[in-house]
Write an enzyme that holds these catalytic residues in place. Structure first.
Site, short mmCIF file in Angstrom:
data_model
loop_
_atom_site.label_atom_id
_atom_site.label_comp_id
_atom_site.label_asym_id
_atom_site.label_seq_id
_atom_site.Cartn_x
_atom_site.Cartn_y
_atom_site.Cartn_z
N LYS A 285 0.90 -1.17 0.00
CA LYS A 285 0.00 0.00 0.00
C LYS A 285 0.93 1.21 0.00
CE LYS A 285 -4.08 1.87 2.29
NZ LYS A 285 -4.80 2.28 1.08
C1 LIG Z 1 -6.26 1.36 -4.07
C2 LIG Z 1 -7.05 0.72 -2.99
N1 LIG Z 1 -7.64 -0.45 -3.23
C3 LIG Z 1 -8.38 -1.06 -2.28
C4 LIG Z 1 -8.54 -0.51 -1.03
C5 LIG Z 1 -9.33 -1.23 0.01
O1 LIG Z 1 -8.47 -1.70 1.00
P1 LIG Z 1 -8.95 -1.94 2.48
O2 LIG Z 1 -10.22 -2.70 2.38
O3 LIG Z 1 -7.85 -2.74 3.08
O4 LIG Z 1 -9.13 -0.62 3.10
C6 LIG Z 1 -7.96 0.70 -0.75
C7 LIG Z 1 -8.13 1.32 0.56
O5 LIG Z 1 -7.26 1.82 1.15
C8 LIG Z 1 -7.18 1.34 -1.75
O6 LIG Z 1 -6.59 2.52 -1.51
#
Ligand SMILES: Cc1ncc(COP(=O)(O)O)c(C=O)c1O
Length: 298
Positions: free
Chosen positions: A156
Site C-alpha cells: 500500500k
Molecule cells: C487502491 C485501494 N484499493 C483497495 C482498497 C481497500 O483496501 P482496504 O479494504 O484494506 O481498506 C484501498 C483502501 O485503502 C485502496 O486505496
C-alpha cells in the site's frame, strides 16, 4: 497552514505524541522526491480499530516490499494506534499511519541509510463518498493499474496513488464521484481507493487481486458472504461484461460498502438484495461485540 495542517490534537511521531501542528518533515526527505512511503487507512468503531492487526501486518509487509527497515514491531504499532485514539479522545474515527524514508546523507535515488520514520494521525470521518447513501458513480479511467512486474501491487505504497489521483481528478471534473481503473491488460481492476464487486443471478463476482491491493474489507466481505453460502467468484472480468451485472458495490476501509449506481455513461445499477445483504453483514461485523469483533472473521 490550512485544512488538515491546521488542526488541534496529537499525532504519534516516531514514538511520541506531538502537537498536531508540530508534526513536520524536512523538504529533502527521500519520500518527498521519490515516493518512498507506505501507509494504512483504518477505521475505529467505538474506539476499537477494525482488523487492527491485519492492517499492522500489511503495513509491515508494505515496508518490507519497499525495502524500508521499520524499527517498530507489530505490538508497537498496535499500542501506538491506541495511544493516538486515546490521546485525541476519539471513538469513531479514521486512522492514517504512514512510514517514509526521511532526510539523510543521500539525496539520490539510492538512500538505504536514510532513516525510516512512522507517524499515526486520527480524525473523525464520516462517509468517504459524499454520495454514499445514493450510490457512487464511476468514470471509466484511461489510467491503468501497472503490471505487477513494474511495482509490487500488494504494497500500500504512495507511489501507486499518483495515477489514482489523476483518475479521480478526471472523474470529478466530469461530476462522477469516483473512477474505475482497468489493469495493465485491460481487465477490470478496482476503484482509486476501494475494491469492486458485482452481482448477478444470486452470485457475486470480483476481480482476482493480483494486479491491485487485496483489500482487508474485500477479504472480510468474501468471508462474510461465503459464510452465508453465497458463491463469490474471483476471476478476470472484462469491461464488456459491465452491462451483464445487476448490482455493483465498492469495498474499502474508508468506503466501507458503497453501492455503485453508474459506471461510465452507459451502465446503471440498482442496489438490491445482494448489496443490502453485504451492507448489513459488514455493518454487523464492524459494530459487533467489541471482544469478538476482531477475531470473528479472521
Ligand atoms: C487502491 C485501494 N484499493 C483497495 C482498497 C481497500 O483496501 P482496504 O479494504 O484494506 O481498506 C484501498 C483502501 O485503502 C485502496 O486505496
Amino acid at each position: 497552514m490550512d485544512g488538515f495542517g491546521n488542526r488541534d490534537g496529537k499525532i504519534w511521531l516516531d514514538g511520541d505524541l506531538v502537537n498536531w501542528q508540530d508534526a513536520k518533515v524536512h523538504i529533502l526527505s527521500h519520500a518527498m522526491h521519490y515516493a518512498s512511503s507506505v501507509f494504512e487507512g483504518e477505521r475505529a468503531y467505538c474506539g476499537v480499530v477494525f482488523k487492527s492487526r491485519e492492517h499492522a501486518i500489511r503495513l509491515i509487509k508494505s515496508c518490507s516490499l519497499l525495502e524500508m527497515d521499520l524499527s517498530f514491531s507489530l505490538d508497537d504499532i498496535e499500542q501506538a494506534k491506541q495511544d493516538v485514539i486515546q490521546g485525541n479522545s476519539l471513538e469513531d474515527c479514521y486512522l492514517r499511519t504512514i512510514v517514509w524514508r526521511g532526510v539523510g546523507k543521500n539525496m539520490g535515488v539510492s538512500a538505504p541509510q536514510n532513516p525510516i520514520h512512522m507517524a499515526i494521525c486520527a480524525w473523525r470521518m464520516g462517509e468517504y463518498f459524499p454520495s454514499k447513501k445514493n450510490g457512487a458513480s464511476l468514470d471509466i479511467s484511461k489510467w491503468r493499474r501497472p503490471d505487477p512486474l513494474s511495482f509490487p501491487p500488494q504494497a500500500k505504497a504512495s507511489a501507486l496513488y499518483a495515477t489514482a489521483t489523476l483518475a479521480k481528478h478526471a472523474a470529478e471534473r466530469q461530476e462522477f464521484s469516483g473512477a474505475l481503473m482497468m489493469d495493465y491488460r485491460g481487465y477490470i481492476a478496482e476503484a482509486t481507493g476501494a475494491n469492486i464487486f458485482f452481482a448477478k443471478d444470486g452470485e457475486v463476482h470480483t476481480p482476482i487481486a493480483k494486479t491491485f491491493l487485496n483489500g482487508i474489507t474485500r477479504q472480510t466481505v468474501i468471508a462474510l458472504l461465503s459464510q452465508q453460502g453465497i458463491h463469490v467468484i474471483e476471476r478476470d472480468i472484462r469491461p464488456e461484461e459491465l452491462p451483464t451485472f445487476d448490482e455493483c458495490w465498492l469495498t474499502g476501509t474508508a468506503a466501507e460498502i458503497t453501492p455503485v449506481i453508474q459506471i461510465g455513461h452507459d451502465y446503471f445499477y440498482e442496489p438490491k438484495t445482494m448489496t443490502n445483504t453485504v451492507t448489513d453483514l459488514y455493518s454487523d461485523a464492524v459494530q459487533g461485540p467489541k471482544v469478538e469483533r476482531n477475531a470473528m472473521y479472521s
